[in-house]
Design a protein around this motif. Structure first.
Motif, mmCIF file in Angstrom:
data_model
loop_
_atom_site.group_PDB
_atom_site.id
_atom_site.type_symbol
_atom_site.label_atom_id
_atom_site.label_comp_id
_atom_site.label_asym_id
_atom_site.label_seq_id
_atom_site.Cartn_x
_atom_site.Cartn_y
_atom_site.Cartn_z
ATOM 1 N N ALA A 273 0.823 -1.199 0.000
ATOM 2 C CA ALA A 273 0.000 0.000 0.000
ATOM 3 C C ALA A 273 0.864 1.260 0.000
ATOM 4 N N ASN A 274 1.937 1.246 0.769
ATOM 5 C CA ASN A 274 2.818 2.413 0.784
ATOM 6 C C ASN A 274 3.507 2.624 -0.556
ATOM 7 N N SER A 275 3.875 1.530 -1.217
ATOM 8 C CA SER A 275 4.484 1.682 -2.541
ATOM 9 C C SER A 275 3.478 2.239 -3.536
ATOM 10 N N LEU A 276 2.221 1.784 -3.445
ATOM 11 C CA LEU A 276 1.166 2.306 -4.314
ATOM 12 C C LEU A 276 0.932 3.794 -4.059
ATOM 13 N N ALA A 277 0.843 4.164 -2.786
ATOM 14 C CA ALA A 277 0.602 5.565 -2.451
ATOM 15 C C ALA A 277 1.727 6.457 -2.959
ATOM 16 N N SER A 278 2.955 5.968 -2.876
ATOM 17 C CA SER A 278 4.104 6.769 -3.297
ATOM 18 C C SER A 278 4.166 6.948 -4.804
ATOM 19 N N GLU A 279 3.883 5.885 -5.563
ATOM 20 C CA GLU A 279 4.035 5.985 -7.011
ATOM 21 C C GLU A 279 2.776 6.472 -7.712
ATOM 22 N N LEU A 280 1.618 6.319 -7.065
ATOM 23 C CA LEU A 280 0.347 6.712 -7.683
ATOM 24 C C LEU A 280 -0.214 7.999 -7.088
ATOM 25 N N GLY A 281 0.049 8.243 -5.800
ATOM 26 C CA GLY A 281 -0.476 9.443 -5.150
ATOM 27 C C GLY A 281 -1.867 9.279 -4.583
ATOM 28 N N ARG A 282 -2.417 8.081 -4.632
ATOM 29 C CA ARG A 282 -3.751 7.840 -4.098
ATOM 30 C C ARG A 282 -3.701 7.818 -2.567
ATOM 31 N N PRO A 283 -4.745 8.321 -1.889
ATOM 32 C CA PRO A 283 -4.795 8.228 -0.427
ATOM 33 C C PRO A 283 -4.581 6.798 0.054
ATOM 34 N N LEU A 284 -3.872 6.673 1.162
ATOM 35 C CA LEU A 284 -3.409 5.375 1.636
ATOM 36 C C LEU A 284 -4.548 4.393 1.883
ATOM 37 N N ALA A 285 -5.669 4.881 2.394
ATOM 38 C CA ALA A 285 -6.800 3.987 2.665
ATOM 39 C C ALA A 285 -7.261 3.280 1.396
ATOM 40 N N GLY A 286 -7.304 4.010 0.283
ATOM 41 C CA GLY A 286 -7.678 3.401 -0.983
ATOM 42 C C GLY A 286 -6.674 2.377 -1.460
ATOM 43 N N CYS A 287 -5.406 2.596 -1.145
ATOM 44 C CA CYS A 287 -4.364 1.643 -1.529
ATOM 45 C C CYS A 287 -4.510 0.340 -0.747
ATOM 46 N N PHE A 288 -4.802 0.446 0.547
ATOM 47 C CA PHE A 288 -5.047 -0.761 1.343
ATOM 48 C C PHE A 288 -6.259 -1.526 0.807
ATOM 49 N N THR A 289 -7.285 -0.790 0.396
ATOM 50 C CA THR A 289 -8.475 -1.444 -0.161
ATOM 51 C C THR A 289 -8.126 -2.200 -1.433
#
Length: 475
Positions: free
Chosen positions: A81-97
């Protein structure tokens, strides 16, 4: 990061790397390998060697491995999720989902794969049977975009692996990190080397080499319609199998008898999720003229409550992933204004210390639109929605179907019969009535017209990675 080929990190033959940027700050957060034709040949060669054994692996054993991979995804959710948030910029909660739902899909495919069956027609011919069996199609090339890099890969990967295929994945240059981490997780789960490989790189040359290569049996692609058409044309020249999930310009219809509050909440939530960067988001809305002003007022009020910010804040929306994607939203707003529309909220890039380093575009609602405007006819892939009134349900259906796309559509009506009749008339692969949810794992997802070919998810998704064979048995 390097390529992941044959179960190990592999340096690109070019010895060149490119940068991955954080879309919130513009900072370099990682590098990825710039692959060349030699890397393509190597990845497909090892995938083909692995396929010879993997296709013979008992389905129950494949299911055990897939369940284990799903478990490891959940255990590594924070890292992913943290890698997604960093490279995509999406809020972390959405990345965990995204990680959670992708792991659930792996589990679903594992169980669904155990239920795959062949057939024996009852011909009632003495000493003769016809056996209809399914066989793995071969090496699959999975090409995925930036917006949901894990989910859109797992939709292909989980089905292909359960069918007995091996996979070479080519992620977006904007979001390669999470896919490479996923390959590492699958290796930890115990998959044989070469079953799941990841190749990164820029440009047409690499993608075309993957598609045209004689080893490639199928291309599974999610992305833009123009690119999908090129892939389809190239694949047809070589008799490759394809699944193409392409662009969308999804309409929502709010009927005279609709519950306006229900419709507004569902449409605003869906239209601006992931900063509007997904293919089946609501792009245009048709509201009955008697409810038009009320709908606009409620939609604007709700949209203005959405917060923009970095992934680790309490933001509802992050930035658009890069300048190219951002410019489309800006251009469609300007086009609508020039043709007489009104921007009710949003419409301009956010500025200030918190926003200047990222491509932040606020939730934007445009009223008084018509089909001469790009917002009503072209895919936006950003947080912009066009809204126009209609007088009759027949007019609304005609407007909704007046598009080259047909991925999804949405209807709001308190009369179940009205909703069903309209759903039957809408030219789309999926239609939601009176709410907008995520697509379920056990039902098919895909589009009609220029929105694609084939279906993913459900048993339909696994069947798409098999070929039918008829065996005539005499005894």
């Amino acid at each position: 990061m390097e390529n992941f080929i044959n179960g190990m990190w592999t340096k690109p033959r070019s010895e060149q790397y490119a940068d991955v940027f954080n879309p919130c700050t513009g900072e370099v957060i990682e590098t990825f390998a710039c692959s060349n034709i030699e890397d393509v040949n190597e990845a497909l060669h090892v995938a083909n060697l692995a396929f010879k054994n993997w296709k013979k692996t008992p389905v129950a054993q494949r299911a055990v491995l897939q369940h284990k991979a799903a478990t490891l995804m959940r255990q590594n959710a924070e890292r992913l999720a943290n890698s997604l948030a960093s490279e995509l910029g999406r809020p972390l909660a959405g990345c965990f989902t995204e990680i959670s739902r992708s792991a659930d899909l792996l589990d679903f495919y594992a169980e669904e794969g155990l239920r795959m069956k062949g057939e024996i027609p009852l011909h009632n011919l003495e000493g003769e049977k016809a056996l209809i069996v399914r066989e793995a199609i071969g090496v699959v090339v999975a090409i995925t975009p930036f917006n949901y890099p894990i989910t859109l890969l797992v939709m292909k990967l989980g089905a292909a692996l359960m069918a007995g295929c091996t996979v070479v994945a080519k992620p977006s240059e904007d979001t390669p990190i999470s896919t490479l981490i996923l390959a590492e997780i699958f290796m930890e789960a115990g998959y044989p080397p070469g079953v799941f490989n990841v190749l990164t790189g820029w440009g047409y040359e690499i993608g075309n080499a993957l598609i045209e290569h004689p080893i490639t049996a199928k291309i599974a692609f999610t992305g833009g319609t123009s690119t999908g058409k090129r892939i389809g044309a190239t694949a047809a020249m070589h008799n490759k199998r394809i699944t193409l999930e392409l662009g969308g310009q999804s309409p929502a219809i709010v009927c005279e008898d609709a519950d306006i509050t229900t419709a507004v909440i569902a449409i605003v939530r869906h239209a601006f999720a992931n900063s509007g960067q997904f293919c089946y988001r609501v792009n245009r809305v048709y509201v009955h003229k008697t409810k038009y002003q009320a709908f606009l007022a409620q939609a604007v009020a709700l949209a203005q409550k959405l917060k923009l910010g970095n992934p680790h804040s309490n933001a509802d929306m992050g930035p658009i992933v890069n300048q190219k994607i951002y410019q489309n939203s800006e251009a469609q707003v300007l086009d609508a204004l020039e043709k007489g529309a009104t921007v009710l909220t949003g419409g301009q890039r956010l500025r200030g210390e918190e926003y200047d380093k990222g491509w932040y575009f606020p939730p934007t609602i445009i009223s008084d639109t018509n089909h001469s405007m790009k917002i009503m006819t072209e895919e936006t892939f950003g947080p912009v929605v066009g809204i126009m009134p209609f007088e009759t349900n027949e007019e609304a259906i005609a407007l909704a179907n007046d598009s080259e796309y047909g991925l999804a559509a949405y209807v709001f009506s308190e009369q179940v019969g009205t909703g069903l009749r309209m759903a039957e008339s809408l030219e789309a692969g999926s239609v939601w009535i009176n709410n907008i949810s995520r697509s379920y794992h056990d039902v098919p997802f895909g589009g009609v017209k220029q929105s694609g070919i084939g279906r993913e998810k459900g048993h339909y998704g696994i069947e798409a990675y098999t070929e039918l064979k008829t065996i005539y048995l005499n005894y």
